[in-house]
Structure formats: structure tokens, C-alpha cells
Design an enzyme around this catalytic site. Structure first.
Site, PDB file in Angstrom:
ATOM      1  N   ASP A   1      -8.509   0.713   6.974  1.00  0.00           N
ATOM      2  CA  ASP A   1      -8.295  -0.599   7.952  1.00  0.00           C
ATOM      3  C   ASP A   1      -6.961  -0.194   8.420  1.00  0.00           C
ATOM      4  OD1 ASP A   1     -10.784  -1.644   7.942  1.00  0.00           O
ATOM      5  OD2 ASP A   1     -10.365  -2.776   5.914  1.00  0.00           O
TER       6      ASP A   1
ATOM      7  N   LYS B   1       0.928  -1.302   0.061  1.00  0.00           N
ATOM      8  CA  LYS B   1      -0.019   0.007   0.008  1.00  0.00           C
ATOM      9  C   LYS B   1       0.905   1.252  -0.096  1.00  0.00           C
ATOM     10  CE  LYS B   1      -4.208  -1.336  -0.077  1.00  0.00           C
ATOM     11  NZ  LYS B   1      -5.414  -0.813  -0.617  1.00  0.00           N
TER      12      LYS B   1
HETATM   13  C1  LIG Z   1      -1.959  -6.036   2.963  1.00  0.00           C
HETATM   14  C2  LIG Z   1      -3.138  -5.939   1.817  1.00  0.00           C
HETATM   15  N1  LIG Z   1      -3.294  -6.947   1.372  1.00  0.00           N
HETATM   16  C3  LIG Z   1      -4.192  -6.888   0.105  1.00  0.00           C
HETATM   17  C4  LIG Z   1      -5.336  -5.659   0.258  1.00  0.00           C
HETATM   18  C5  LIG Z   1      -6.294  -5.467  -0.849  1.00  0.00           C
HETATM   19  O1  LIG Z   1      -6.061  -4.597  -1.638  1.00  0.00           O
HETATM   20  P1  LIG Z   1      -7.411  -4.099  -2.429  1.00  0.00           P
HETATM   21  O2  LIG Z   1      -8.466  -3.530  -1.478  1.00  0.00           O
HETATM   22  O3  LIG Z   1      -6.861  -3.062  -3.424  1.00  0.00           O
HETATM   23  O4  LIG Z   1      -8.074  -5.229  -3.094  1.00  0.00           O
HETATM   24  C6  LIG Z   1      -5.157  -4.705   1.077  1.00  0.00           C
HETATM   25  C7  LIG Z   1      -5.990  -3.644   1.259  1.00  0.00           C
HETATM   26  O5  LIG Z   1      -5.799  -2.605   2.116  1.00  0.00           O
HETATM   27  C8  LIG Z   1      -4.099  -4.812   2.016  1.00  0.00           C
HETATM   28  O6  LIG Z   1      -3.594  -4.005   3.036  1.00  0.00           O
END
Ligand SMILES: Cc1ncc(COP(=O)(O)O)c(C=O)c1O
Length: 398
Positions: free
Chosen positions: A123, A75
Site C-alpha cells: 500500500d 516499516k
Molecule cells: C504506518 C503504518 N502503521 C501501521 C501499519 C500496520 O502494520 P501491520 O500490517 O504489520 O499490522 C502499517 C502497515 O503497512 C503502516 O504502514
């Protein structure tokens, strides 16, 4: 647990706007911006021969985003990048000329940035990225979190100077509150999810993510045949899948989106052939994937280029964290947070179904790429689930 893509637009080419957002020129720009932030931000690509042997595939590669720019997750590439681009655009507008990324540190550009406030609901990981981007350019940030976000995660965002606002209720309530306050105060919402009429900024966030695939492809000796990516709102999955489609067309790897069964909004959208909002259920341990409606831009891409959609259970997510922390001999130990190994958990689960494997051509020649999207972004929770601290896991490497 698995559905093939039957969307009416499956295999249609991406819309021009999405090709522009996720194409190689866009990734060049991300790389240029990133170069302002760090000298070498490349994350490692690990190869797991023992795991590959166990599941009967040629290779399993894990792009390890836990190390990304000191922020603990991929992110770091999205929100911060969007903030930087928006500051450059606003500076260009106010100064009446083109402003290059190399001017970010100049007094003129910093004076513009100082008047801007960026906000989002999170989150955890996305908010950390927006806050870091704002601090980097000298802008303000205000980050909204709901009641379920741990104190550790709040502190990790606040350390970048963000003003933190706790909102009663769930993630959706925090999104609504961020939008409401931003509207009254003239702040810019940098969301990682999009909705009708709000696509450009989430598109920039996704654009930032494209860098991790570029790096992974450069680190691999041969193109992957299969890619599994976990989904919250689907942004990162779409960034990877869309870019693969642009780069490789018909020869792109098979792409599978992996959702938590308890928050399977992308999977349910695939079943319904359109983006759907699902009911809130029990919380999932895969906290960063707990989303109830896909991002519109992400769905538009995934509906065209993802080959399959699947879910994994709570146990699958925890088992993969432990497996990565204490791997079979020959594989490197990897610190993977609750949402980090979910793409790999999808592979492991799918490998147990002969029919599904056959359908996806997941055989002895398969070279699989997955992304460890986060390290131990909540170290206390990590240790409670894995039984080792992140430092203890890494100590096994030597
Ligand atoms: C560690 C991690 N993996 C995957 C995701 C999923 O990303 P997306 O919401 O773009 O699908 C997030 C989203 O916050 C994340 O923090």
C-alpha cells in the site's frame, strides 16, 4: 468496538519459533544490521502531559516513527532488514562460509546481491522499505501496487530504484500478481503478511520491528502499564506484544490492538477466536491499515498475548492527526499520517468508556505507550486533512 481476549490459548506461552523470532537475541541482530545503515537511527519518544491530564492517566508516551531512517514510517525497519538478512544467507550459501553483516559492502557479497530480485505488493510503506533495502545491498526490486495507491506513494518507492508495476484491482490482487510473477521469474517475495507455508520471511520482517520497542523501553523511565498498537495485518502489533510478553511475562503491560472499523480483520478474528477473512467494505482513510485478513504468525502471537481488541472510526483517525498537529499547550506538535496515530485514537476512544477503563485498569496511575507509526507519508493528503503542512506543524515546536 471492544472485545476482551477469549482465545483458548490466551496467556499460554508463545510458541518456540515466535520466541526465537521476537526475543532479545533477535533484536540484537536487528540492531547490528541497522548499525550498517546509519550511525544513529533512534527515533524520538515524546511525552504528552496535557493529553495525559485530559484523559486522567499518569503519562502518555508516543514513540515517533515518522523519523525512522528517512523513510517516514516504522516499516523502514522490517522489509529492508529482511532483504539484508536474506542476502547474507544467500551469500553464505554460495560462498560456503558464514558471512557477517559487516561484509555487506564487500565485492563478494555485492556480487551475490546483484543476482537477486526482491519483490512485494504494498500500500506504500512496506514497498518503500523493501526497495530501500534492495538498493542498499545492490539487489534489484520490483514492487506491485494496486489502483488505489497514490502517485506520491509510488514515486516515493521508485526513488529507491524499484521497478513499479501497477495492478488493476485491490491490494489482494497486487499480492496475487506479485506471487505469480515471482514464481515464474525466480524472485524472492518479501511480504509483510504470512500465510500457511509462508512464515519465515514475514517473521523476519516482524523481527525488524522489534527494535522500536527496545528503543522505547530504553527511553522510558518506568515500564509502561498499557500499550496500544494499530493493526493492518497485525504484524507490528504482534512484534510489540510478543516481545513484551517475552521480556515481562505475567508482568507485561496490558496490550490493546486497534483496527479501523472499516477494515477490522484482527478484531473480527478475535471475535471468531480464529483468523478470519473479512469482506471488502468502503475504503478507509487509514490506508495502511486497510487489510482484510490477519497475518498467520501475527495472529498466533496476538491470540496468546493481546488483552483486548478494538476498532476506531474514520473521524477518530482524522481527529487524532489534528490533535497531534495542534496539541494543547505543553505537548509537542507531532506529524502523524493517516495510519500513524490510530493506537492513540484507540486510547482516546477507550478513555470515554468508564466500564472499559475499569476493566483494563486504565486509571490515574497508567503510563501508556503508543507508536506514531508514520509521519506524513503522503504529504498532500496530510495537508488536506490537517490544514497545515508537515513543515508548518514542526515550525510550532520553536
Ligand atoms: C504506518 C503504518 N502503521 C501501521 C501499519 C500496520 O502494520 P501491520 O500490517 O504489520 O499490522 C502499517 C502497515 O503497512 C503502516 O504502514
Amino acid at each position: 468496538m471492544f472485545v476482551s481476549n477469549t482465545h483458548p490459548d490466551y496467556n499460554a506461552s508463545l510458541e518456540a519459533i515466535d520466541r526465537e523470532t521476537l526475543g532479545p537475541d533477535a533484536t540484537d541482530r536487528v540492531a547490528r544490521v541497522l548499525a550498517q545503515r546509519t550511525t544513529d537511527g533512534t527515533t524520538p519518544l515524546h511525552t504528552l502531559p496535557a493529553l495525559a491530564r485530559e484523559f486522567g492517566v499518569a503519562a502518555v508516551h508516543v514513540k515517533d516513527e515518522g523519523a525512522r531512517l528517512g523513510l517516514g514510517s516504522f516499516k523502514a525497519l522490517g522489509g529492508a532488514y529482511a532483504v539484508i538478512v536474506l542476502v547474507l544467507e544467500e551469500a553464505a550459501r554460495r560462498l560456503g562460509r558464514r558471512v557477517d553483516v559487516t561484509e555487506l559492502r564487500t565485492a563478494d557479497v555485492r556480487a551475490v546481491a546483484a543476482t537477486l530480485t526482491f519483490t512485494c505488493a504494498t500500500d506504500g510503506n512496506h514497498g518503500r522499505s523493501v526497495a530501500q533495502g534492495a538498493e542498499f545491498v545492490g539487489a534489484k526490486s520490483v514492487v506491485f501496487v494496486h489502483g488505489g495507491v497514490s502517485e506520491e506513494r509510488v514515486a516515493a518507492i521508485a526513488r529507491f530504484g524499484a521497478e513499479m508495476v501497477r495492478v488493476a484491482g485491490n491490494y489482494d490482487d497486487s499480492v496475487a500478481e506479485a506471487a505469480r510473477v515471482a514464481e515464474t521469474r525466480g524472485w524472492t517475495v518479501v511480504s509483510d503478511t504470512s500465510w500457511p507455508g509462508y512464515e519465515r520471511i514475514p517473521g523476519l520482517v516482524m523481527q525488524g520491528y522489534t527494535l522500536m520497542l527496545r528503543e522505547a523501553l530504553a527511553q522510558m523511565q518506568a515500564q509502561p502499564t498499557h500499550v496500544f498498537v494499530q493493526a493492518g495485518v497485525g504484524g507490528v502489533a504482534a512484534a510489540v506484544a510478543g516481545q513484551l510478553a517475552i521480556l515481562f511475562g505475567d508482568k507485561r503491560p496490558k496490550f490493546v490492538v486497534v483496527d479501523p472499523a472499516r477494515a477490522a480483520c484482527v478484531y473480527e478474528s478475535a471475535k471468531a477466536n480464529k483468523p478470519v477473512r473479512i469482506a471488502h467494505g468502503e475504503p478507509t482513510v487509514m490506508a495502511m491499515l486497510e487489510c482484510y485478513e490477519p497475518s498467520r504468525v501475527a495472529w498466533r502471537v496476538l491470540g496468546r498475548v493481546a488483552d483486548g481488541f478494538m476498532t476506531v472510526d474514520e473521524d477518530d483517525a482524522v481527529a487524532i492527526m489534528r490533535r497531534l498537529a495542534k496539541p494543547a499547550a505543553g505537548d509537542p506538535p507531532i506529524v502523524s499520517g493517516e495510519s500513524g496515530g490510530v493506537g492513540l485514537a484507540g486510547l482516546v476512544r477507550l478513555c470515554k468508556h468508564a466500564e472499559l477503563r475499569e476493566k483494563l485498569g486504565l486509571g490515574a496511575a497508567a503510563r501508556v505507550l503508543v507508536f506514531n507509526t508514520e509521519g506524513a507519508t503522503d504529504p498532500k493528503q496530510y495537508e488536506a486533512l490537517v490544514g497545515l503542512s508537515p513543515a508548518q506543524v514542526l515550525a510550532q515546536r520553536h
